[in-house]
Design a protein around this motif. Structure first.
Motif, mmCIF file in Angstrom:
data_model
loop_
_atom_site.group_PDB
_atom_site.id
_atom_site.type_symbol
_atom_site.label_atom_id
_atom_site.label_comp_id
_atom_site.label_asym_id
_atom_site.label_seq_id
_atom_site.Cartn_x
_atom_site.Cartn_y
_atom_site.Cartn_z
ATOM 1 N N TRP A 36 2.544 1.070 9.401
ATOM 2 C CA TRP A 36 2.335 -0.227 10.100
ATOM 3 C C TRP A 36 1.073 -0.806 9.741
ATOM 4 O O TRP A 36 -0.112 -0.296 9.671
ATOM 5 C CB TRP A 36 2.216 0.007 11.681
ATOM 6 C CG TRP A 36 3.590 0.221 12.113
ATOM 7 C CD1 TRP A 36 4.371 1.447 12.425
ATOM 8 C CD2 TRP A 36 4.617 -0.815 12.519
ATOM 9 N NE1 TRP A 36 5.687 1.171 12.939
ATOM 10 C CE2 TRP A 36 5.802 -0.139 13.080
ATOM 11 C CE3 TRP A 36 4.736 -2.209 12.581
ATOM 12 C CZ2 TRP A 36 6.889 -0.851 13.488
ATOM 13 C CZ3 TRP A 36 5.749 -3.073 12.722
ATOM 14 C CH2 TRP A 36 6.812 -2.284 13.190
ATOM 15 N N PHE A 37 0.846 -1.881 9.397
ATOM 16 C CA PHE A 37 -0.334 -2.786 9.046
ATOM 17 C C PHE A 37 -0.393 -3.962 10.254
ATOM 18 O O PHE A 37 0.562 -4.291 10.830
ATOM 19 C CB PHE A 37 -0.465 -3.458 7.910
ATOM 20 C CG PHE A 37 -0.347 -2.352 6.579
ATOM 21 C CD1 PHE A 37 0.519 -1.611 6.064
ATOM 22 C CD2 PHE A 37 -1.776 -2.497 6.135
ATOM 23 C CE1 PHE A 37 0.368 -0.638 5.094
ATOM 24 C CE2 PHE A 37 -1.818 -1.520 5.072
ATOM 25 C CZ PHE A 37 -1.010 -0.559 4.794
ATOM 26 N N ARG A 38 -1.597 -4.446 10.153
ATOM 27 C CA ARG A 38 -1.872 -5.818 11.284
ATOM 28 C C ARG A 38 -2.686 -6.466 10.643
ATOM 29 O O ARG A 38 -3.721 -6.216 9.675
ATOM 30 C CB ARG A 38 -2.221 -5.501 12.606
ATOM 31 C CG ARG A 38 -3.582 -4.764 12.542
ATOM 32 C CD ARG A 38 -3.888 -4.118 14.206
ATOM 33 N NE ARG A 38 -5.130 -3.649 14.271
ATOM 34 C CZ ARG A 38 -5.551 -3.043 15.406
ATOM 35 N NH1 ARG A 38 -4.788 -3.359 16.358
ATOM 36 N NH2 ARG A 38 -6.962 -2.669 15.540
ATOM 37 N N GLN A 39 -2.815 -7.867 10.775
ATOM 38 C CA GLN A 39 -3.687 -8.929 10.401
ATOM 39 C C GLN A 39 -3.787 -9.891 11.470
ATOM 40 O O GLN A 39 -3.202 -10.538 11.923
ATOM 41 C CB GLN A 39 -3.170 -9.674 9.292
ATOM 42 C CG GLN A 39 -4.144 -10.467 8.501
ATOM 43 C CD GLN A 39 -3.705 -11.070 7.106
ATOM 44 O OE1 GLN A 39 -2.560 -11.033 6.746
ATOM 45 N NE2 GLN A 39 -4.732 -11.432 6.167
ATOM 46 N N ALA A 40 -5.240 -9.891 11.846
ATOM 47 C CA ALA A 40 -5.797 -10.642 13.082
ATOM 48 C C ALA A 40 -6.010 -12.285 11.991
ATOM 49 O O ALA A 40 -6.472 -12.096 11.075
ATOM 50 C CB ALA A 40 -7.017 -10.098 13.604
ATOM 51 N N PRO A 41 -6.397 -13.303 12.773
ATOM 52 C CA PRO A 41 -6.838 -14.332 12.314
ATOM 53 C C PRO A 41 -8.033 -14.191 11.682
ATOM 54 O O PRO A 41 -8.841 -13.717 12.237
ATOM 55 C CB PRO A 41 -6.712 -15.484 13.663
ATOM 56 C CG PRO A 41 -5.601 -14.886 14.532
ATOM 57 C CD PRO A 41 -5.806 -13.295 14.203
ATOM 58 N N GLY A 42 -8.133 -14.725 10.506
ATOM 59 C CA GLY A 42 -9.371 -14.773 9.900
ATOM 60 C C GLY A 42 -9.781 -13.636 9.330
ATOM 61 O O GLY A 42 -11.120 -13.263 8.834
ATOM 62 N N CYS A 96 5.509 -3.936 9.282
ATOM 63 C CA CYS A 96 6.016 -2.785 8.601
ATOM 64 C C CYS A 96 5.942 -2.863 7.074
ATOM 65 O O CYS A 96 6.231 -3.771 6.657
ATOM 66 C CB CYS A 96 7.443 -2.506 9.242
ATOM 67 S SG CYS A 96 8.403 -1.258 8.722
ATOM 68 N N ALA A 97 5.707 -1.574 6.448
ATOM 69 C CA ALA A 97 5.576 -1.404 5.032
ATOM 70 C C ALA A 97 6.092 -0.177 4.387
ATOM 71 O O ALA A 97 6.151 0.891 5.344
ATOM 72 C CB ALA A 97 4.246 -1.556 4.651
ATOM 73 N N LEU A 98 6.343 -0.244 3.299
ATOM 74 C CA LEU A 98 7.135 0.841 2.700
ATOM 75 C C LEU A 98 6.489 1.151 1.204
ATOM 76 O O LEU A 98 5.993 0.112 0.545
ATOM 77 C CB LEU A 98 8.582 0.734 2.568
ATOM 78 C CG LEU A 98 9.537 1.709 1.764
ATOM 79 C CD1 LEU A 98 10.942 1.908 2.282
ATOM 80 C CD2 LEU A 98 9.610 1.463 0.345
ATOM 81 N N ALA A 99 6.288 2.529 0.870
ATOM 82 C CA ALA A 99 5.839 2.922 -0.479
ATOM 83 C C ALA A 99 6.385 3.868 -0.914
ATOM 84 O O ALA A 99 6.870 4.863 -0.345
ATOM 85 C CB ALA A 99 4.267 3.030 -0.137
ATOM 86 N N ALA A 100 6.580 4.056 -2.232
ATOM 87 C CA ALA A 100 7.281 5.000 -2.711
ATOM 88 C C ALA A 100 6.213 6.215 -2.727
ATOM 89 O O ALA A 100 4.874 6.138 -2.575
ATOM 90 C CB ALA A 100 7.481 4.865 -4.218
ATOM 91 N N ARG A 101 6.736 7.519 -3.027
ATOM 92 C CA ARG A 101 5.753 8.620 -3.258
ATOM 93 C C ARG A 101 5.451 8.898 -4.469
ATOM 94 O O ARG A 101 6.292 8.924 -5.339
ATOM 95 C CB ARG A 101 6.268 9.834 -2.416
ATOM 96 C CG ARG A 101 6.358 9.565 -0.911
ATOM 97 C CD ARG A 101 7.454 10.509 -0.121
ATOM 98 N NE ARG A 101 7.269 11.842 -0.698
ATOM 99 C CZ ARG A 101 8.188 12.844 -0.304
ATOM 100 N NH1 ARG A 101 9.200 12.418 0.554
ATOM 101 N NH2 ARG A 101 8.120 14.079 -0.771
#
Length: 122
Positions: A36-42, A96-101
């Motif tokens: 899980w990532f997040r982005q707040a304004p600015g 939500c994000a996904l990455a290979a191993r």
């Protein structure tokens, strides 16, 4: 390619709780790193929690430790984020994000959901 769809965002007062869910389709998530990532304004996007099945680890940002809990349900192919004791500074769009191993490590997170808004009012 795995498709990701977040749900569960909304508005809550400070001290409240929300539970986010990310539904994956197209492939099992069991062999991938999930986050899980997040982005707040600015502000720049930041990681909130990352799970690496290759190492058996879940890593949380210092700002959410003890308040947020990430969990995987392989049977449902979902990734959840339980958020308790929410603060106004948790206000952001959550992705939500996904990455290979890559061996025991996670490769770059290149597969993203569209995001869900979380707003915490004081």
């Amino acid at each position: 390619q795995v498709q990701l769809q977040e749900s569960g965002g909304g508005s809550v007062q400070s001290g409240g709780s929300l539970r986010l869910s990310c539904a994956a389709s197209g492939h099992s998530i069991s062999r991938y790193c999930m986050a899980w990532f997040r982005q707040a304004p600015g502000k720049e996007r930041e990681s909130v929690a990352i799970i690496n099945p290759g190492r058996g680890t879940t890593t949380y940002a210092d700002s959410v430790k003890g308040r947020f809990t990430m969990s995987l349900d392989y049977a449902k192919n979902t990734l959840d984020l339980q958020m308790n004791s929410l603060k106004s500074e948790d206000t952001a769009i959550y992705y939500c994000a996904l990455a290979a191993r890559s061996g025991p490590f996670c490769a770059d997170f290149v597969n993203w959901g569209q995001g869900t808004q979380v707003t915490v009012s004081s």
